[in-house]
Design a protein around this motif. Sequence first.
Motif, PDB file in Angstrom:
ATOM      1  N   LEU A 179      69.292  -3.419 -44.060  1.00 18.85           N
ATOM      2  CA  LEU A 179      68.629  -3.237 -42.766  1.00 18.85           C
ATOM      3  C   LEU A 179      69.569  -2.613 -41.745  1.00 18.85           C
ATOM      4  CD1 LEU A 179      66.310  -3.675 -40.736  1.00 18.85           C
ATOM      5  CD2 LEU A 179      67.114  -6.029 -40.448  1.00 18.85           C
ATOM      6  N   PHE A 180      70.777  -3.121 -41.667  1.00 20.69           N
ATOM      7  CA  PHE A 180      71.710  -2.665 -40.633  1.00 20.69           C
ATOM      8  C   PHE A 180      72.716  -1.636 -41.152  1.00 20.69           C
ATOM      9  CE2 PHE A 180      70.449  -6.995 -39.266  1.00 20.69           C
ATOM     10  CZ  PHE A 180      69.816  -6.641 -38.087  1.00 20.69           C
ATOM     11  N   SER A 195      60.780 -15.943 -48.781  1.00 21.30           N
ATOM     12  CA  SER A 195      61.191 -17.320 -49.065  1.00 21.30           C
ATOM     13  C   SER A 195      62.397 -17.719 -48.228  1.00 21.30           C
ATOM     14  CB  SER A 195      61.525 -17.479 -50.548  1.00 21.30           C
ATOM     15  OG  SER A 195      60.397 -17.191 -51.352  1.00 21.30           O
ATOM     16  N   THR A 196      63.307 -16.776 -47.997  1.00 22.82           N
ATOM     17  CA  THR A 196      64.470 -17.056 -47.156  1.00 22.82           C
ATOM     18  C   THR A 196      64.042 -17.329 -45.726  1.00 22.82           C
ATOM     19  OG1 THR A 196      65.823 -15.607 -48.546  1.00 22.82           O
ATOM     20  CG2 THR A 196      66.687 -16.164 -46.373  1.00 22.82           C
ATOM     21  N   MET A 197      63.135 -16.510 -45.221  1.00 20.65           N
ATOM     22  CA  MET A 197      62.633 -16.722 -43.860  1.00 20.65           C
ATOM     23  C   MET A 197      61.980 -18.088 -43.736  1.00 20.65           C
ATOM     24  SD  MET A 197      59.398 -16.722 -42.271  1.00 20.65           S
ATOM     25  CE  MET A 197      58.746 -16.437 -40.643  1.00 20.65           C
ATOM     26  N   SER A 276      60.818  -6.490 -40.031  1.00 23.87           N
ATOM     27  CA  SER A 276      59.688  -7.326 -39.625  1.00 23.87           C
ATOM     28  C   SER A 276      59.916  -8.782 -39.999  1.00 23.87           C
ATOM     29  CB  SER A 276      58.388  -6.816 -40.252  1.00 23.87           C
ATOM     30  OG  SER A 276      58.333  -7.106 -41.635  1.00 23.87           O
ATOM     31  N   TRP A 277      60.509  -9.034 -41.166  1.00 25.87           N
ATOM     32  CA  TRP A 277      60.733 -10.413 -41.587  1.00 25.87           C
ATOM     33  C   TRP A 277      61.888 -11.053 -40.828  1.00 25.87           C
ATOM     34  CZ3 TRP A 277      57.964 -13.884 -44.228  1.00 25.87           C
ATOM     35  CH2 TRP A 277      56.817 -13.420 -44.873  1.00 25.87           C
ATOM     36  N   THR A 278      62.896 -10.269 -40.483  1.00 26.52           N
ATOM     37  CA  THR A 278      63.963 -10.804 -39.631  1.00 26.52           C
ATOM     38  C   THR A 278      63.416 -11.148 -38.259  1.00 26.52           C
ATOM     39  OG1 THR A 278      65.747  -9.644 -40.782  1.00 26.52           O
ATOM     40  CG2 THR A 278      66.152 -10.248 -38.499  1.00 26.52           C
ATOM     41  N   ALA A 279      62.584 -10.258 -37.707  1.00 28.66           N
ATOM     42  CA  ALA A 279      61.976 -10.529 -36.398  1.00 28.66           C
ATOM     43  C   ALA A 279      61.095 -11.768 -36.460  1.00 28.66           C
ATOM     44  CB  ALA A 279      61.171  -9.313 -35.936  1.00 28.66           C
ATOM     45  N   SER A 280      60.328 -11.910 -37.534  1.00 36.14           N
ATOM     46  CA  SER A 280      59.452 -13.076 -37.667  1.00 36.14           C
ATOM     47  C   SER A 280      60.259 -14.368 -37.768  1.00 36.14           C
ATOM     48  CB  SER A 280      58.557 -12.924 -38.905  1.00 36.14           C
ATOM     49  OG  SER A 280      57.606 -11.898 -38.709  1.00 36.14           O
ATOM     50  N   VAL A 315      52.775  -7.966 -34.359  1.00 38.88           N
ATOM     51  CA  VAL A 315      53.170  -6.680 -34.930  1.00 38.88           C
ATOM     52  C   VAL A 315      53.520  -6.789 -36.411  1.00 38.88           C
ATOM     53  CG1 VAL A 315      54.812  -4.760 -34.792  1.00 38.88           C
ATOM     54  CG2 VAL A 315      53.872  -5.775 -32.693  1.00 38.88           C
ATOM     55  N   PRO A 316      54.399  -7.729 -36.829  1.00 42.99           N
ATOM     56  CA  PRO A 316      54.688  -7.812 -38.272  1.00 42.99           C
ATOM     57  C   PRO A 316      53.453  -8.078 -39.116  1.00 42.99           C
ATOM     58  CG  PRO A 316      56.311  -9.049 -37.009  1.00 42.99           C
ATOM     59  CD  PRO A 316      55.217  -8.669 -36.057  1.00 42.99           C
TER      60      PRO A 316
END
Length: 495
Positions: A179-180, A195-197, A276-280, A315-316
């Motif tokens: 991502l980064f 699953s991590t989220m 999107s999953w990091t933001a969520s 948004v996600p």
Amino acid sequence: MANTTYEHTPDRGATAGVLAYLGTACAVLLLMMLVGLLMRLEQAQIIDIGANWFYELMTLHGAGMVGIAGIAGAAVMWHFLRQYVDLSPGIFMANLALFLVGVAMIITSIVFGHFHGAWTFLYPMPSKAMGMWSQEAAALFMGGLLVIGVGFLLMHLDIARAIIVRYGNFARALGWPQLFGHDDGNAPPPTVVASTMVTIVNIVGLVVGASILTMMLVNLYLPEFTIDPMLAKGMIYFFGHVFINATIYMAVIAVYEILPRYTQRPWKANKVFLASWTASTLMVMFIFPHHLLMDFAFPQWMLIMGHIIGYLNTVPILVVTGYGALMIVFRSGIRWDMASRLLFISLFGWAAGAMPAFIDGTITVNYVMHNTLWVPGHFHTYLLLGMVAMVFGFVYYLGKPAQHAPESWLDRAAFWGFTSGALGFTLSFLYAGKESVARRYAVHLPEWLPYDRIGSLFAALVVASSLIFVLRFFSRLGAAGRDYTRAPLAQGAAA
């Protein structure tokens, strides 16, 4: 640790543990649907069970649906995640055992102890029963929730262990290097990212929930140990909001895994997906104040934060997962069956359910709408037509005796009955909320009865259709556990 690409492990049917989870989920889910139908019939004045029984059923329905949604979502997540990391079947089954113990405690507290303080059990209500229930009943209810929470916490800690062993840390499992940095195509699979989220947010939420439950149990027997009511409410809503949202984030893994098998197109964990999953991960933990907008005593910055994140959180859901599903299916030549239909319609339910929440999350609207049936309309849409549809799609996928086995007219009728029934049921809630019909009321005014009666008819259709789904699952348990290979899907993973 080097990055490698490996072939996705074929899905060979469900383990006995997953089937035990799904069997429990289907049975309890059907029971909770019947309880919900009884509540609507009482409000419609078609039956007469009395206000006390209504609130007892409301408490049972609320706590039961939250818990069983967690069990069903965990079954989906564990089934697919075990293909990527080494999970403990013993801890998985311990969670189910603790869940059943907690359920028994909660049912005892409601049916025999007449506890009816709602699943939110707001402080100091459990200890201020005014003769409506006993101290022991309140302790059993909160103790049952605590036991269930401990089981889920153990399961998520085991998942955290397995993910860290495989990927090194949560940052890698969320795909942060891709991502980064440079996207080398070796981001963890969507199942691992999701699953991590879920593991991160649920561990935090469950610890907060266990903390407030423990404090309230102490207060129950030592009244001099007092708790700030606003702190207690904030902790309860944080725990509850995180947990119920996590159930759909677990269940959506079925969409990420199964739809690509039907279309033979991989669901790629690209930068947009990972972002999107990091933001969520962050937003799910900070969005809960949008349920507290009417509590003027909360700090203003918290309410504004809930308002803003309530907008951003859609948004996600709408852009990433919804759009991704459309692209997976578009011109794929997909062969529609019960599993693929239910999984695809579930994304509509999730997205549609987010829209009333988006509206209700506006502070000026919230002052008028939050204590109306608009709010049950919102969460029944994304849970019933979203999360529950995902679980039923997963159940049909596992239970199909062969990849191209034909379906009966009864299955197709049940699908359309469930879809139309869920839409009619939730829309009756939403329209009643628009007309300012209050929620959590056992007795409704005469002018509210038409909405209740229409909603009851659609609720009965949902129950009948769900009964067919559940009976079909139990009749196919052998096929669901059979060791046969479905079409594999190439995926990248970081090792």
